[in-house]
Structure formats: structure tokens, C-alpha cells
Scaffold this motif. Sequence first.
Motif, PDB file in Angstrom:
ATOM      1  N   LEU A  22       0.827  -1.216   0.000  1.00 47.29           N
ATOM      2  CA  LEU A  22       0.000   0.000   0.000  1.00 47.29           C
ATOM      3  C   LEU A  22       0.861   1.266   0.000  1.00 47.29           C
ATOM      4  O   LEU A  22       0.499   2.262  -0.615  1.00 47.29           O
ATOM      5  N   LYS A  77      -9.320   1.647  -7.798  1.00 46.02           N
ATOM      6  CA  LYS A  77      -8.120   1.256  -8.541  1.00 46.02           C
ATOM      7  C   LYS A  77      -7.011   0.831  -7.577  1.00 46.02           C
ATOM      8  O   LYS A  77      -6.265  -0.101  -7.829  1.00 46.02           O
ATOM      9  N   ARG A  78      -6.944   1.541  -6.470  1.00 42.78           N
ATOM     10  CA  ARG A  78      -5.946   1.238  -5.437  1.00 42.78           C
ATOM     11  C   ARG A  78      -6.162  -0.172  -4.873  1.00 42.78           C
ATOM     12  O   ARG A  78      -5.230  -0.967  -4.757  1.00 42.78           O
ATOM     13  N   LYS A  79      -7.421  -0.462  -4.547  1.00 45.50           N
ATOM     14  CA  LYS A  79      -7.764  -1.785  -4.023  1.00 45.50           C
ATOM     15  C   LYS A  79      -7.484  -2.870  -5.069  1.00 45.50           C
ATOM     16  O   LYS A  79      -6.939  -3.926  -4.753  1.00 45.50           O
ATOM     17  N   LYS A 100      -5.284  -2.837  -7.501  1.00 42.35           N
ATOM     18  CA  LYS A 100      -3.835  -3.045  -7.608  1.00 42.35           C
ATOM     19  C   LYS A 100      -3.303  -3.849  -6.428  1.00 42.35           C
ATOM     20  O   LYS A 100      -2.453  -4.717  -6.593  1.00 42.35           O
ATOM     21  N   GLU A 105      -1.744   5.411  -6.602  1.00 47.70           N
ATOM     22  CA  GLU A 105      -3.096   5.612  -7.120  1.00 47.70           C
ATOM     23  C   GLU A 105      -4.002   6.308  -6.096  1.00 47.70           C
ATOM     24  O   GLU A 105      -4.034   5.938  -4.930  1.00 47.70           O
ATOM     25  N   LYS A 106      -4.746   7.326  -6.549  1.00 44.95           N
ATOM     26  CA  LYS A 106      -5.639   8.078  -5.662  1.00 44.95           C
ATOM     27  C   LYS A 106      -7.039   7.460  -5.595  1.00 44.95           C
ATOM     28  O   LYS A 106      -7.678   7.473  -4.554  1.00 44.95           O
ATOM     29  N   ILE A 118       1.801   2.164  -3.616  1.00 45.40           N
ATOM     30  CA  ILE A 118       0.765   2.432  -4.623  1.00 45.40           C
ATOM     31  C   ILE A 118       0.393   3.908  -4.572  1.00 45.40           C
ATOM     32  O   ILE A 118      -0.138   4.384  -3.573  1.00 45.40           O
ATOM     33  N   SER A 164      -9.755   5.032  -4.938  1.00 52.90           N
ATOM     34  CA  SER A 164      -9.758   3.924  -3.963  1.00 52.90           C
ATOM     35  C   SER A 164     -10.049   2.562  -4.605  1.00 52.90           C
ATOM     36  O   SER A 164      -9.513   1.548  -4.171  1.00 52.90           O
TER      37      SER A 164
END
Length: 163
Positions: free
Chosen positions: A124, A134-136, A138, A129-130, A127, A132
Motif C-alpha cells: 500500500l 483502482k488502489r484496491k 492493484k 493511485e488516488k 501504490i 480507492s
Amino acid sequence: MFESSKKAVVKLDKKAALAKAEHYCAYQERSQQEVRDKLYEWGLWSNDVEETISELIQTNFLNEERFAAAYVSGKFNIKGWGKIKIKQGLKLKKVPDKMIANALKAINYDDYLKTILASAEKKLKTIAEKDSYKRKYKLVNYLLTKGFENDLILEVLKNNNLT
């Protein structure tokens, strides 16, 4: 004239191959398939290879159960791999399914969940990425590539508010 960069195959006799194989097995736990491949590489014929493997098993230089246990322990404790990836690695080394299942039982369930959590928290931080979702995505994808089970990943992320 040019020199070949390939190693010359030196054919060993059965006795020399056995001594070399004993050293090869003593250095590190090996699967039967790794030893078999090495013996063929050293120029032994099929029946000599199988006789040598039998002798290594009888003298306890070669023990597939011990290899599977060492492999599971190393890949889980040192590399942080999940059971799926470990199982695939053992299958590639032609370890029987029953031995794989027994070796995987050695992994403590709580330690397994802690490893998933530690891998997730570490990833985490990297990563950027902003969004949420897309973050999850990835994060889950990364944990899947480490060999963890999808349902356990989602459970750990949910229970630790990492989603």
C-alpha cells in the motif's frame, strides 16, 4: 577458430555420479526431479539414474517429504509466498500432491493471515493511485501474484480497514 561458450558434457561413471549426487543433496534439500535432471546432465543412462536415485533415498540423502517441508518453510517464511504459489512451485518439481498437501499443513493459519496483512501494508505504501477502487484492485492483484487466496485477501483487507 572460435571457442564454444557451452560447458563440455563430461560423462561420469555411476560411482562418481553417486558421490557427486550425495554432495549435491547434502548441500541443500533437493526434489527427486532435480536430482534426476542433474544425473542426466552428468551423462548417466536411464537405468543408472533410477538406481542412483534409489540409493540416495535408501541412504537418506534424498527425501521428498523433507524437501517439500523445507521448500514450504523457505518460500513462506523468507519469500512471503502464499499457498497457491508454493503449491505450483512444488508441482513444477514433480512432488506428489499428497506430499504437497501435508507440507502446506505446516503453515500456521494465524501466521498466514499476518503475512497477507504485512504484504498488503508494505505494498500500500508504494501504490500512488488516488482512486480507492483502482488502489484496491492493484493491491488485491499484487497479493494474488504472491499466491494468496482471493477470499483470504478480501477478508484480511476488510478486517484491517485497508479497502
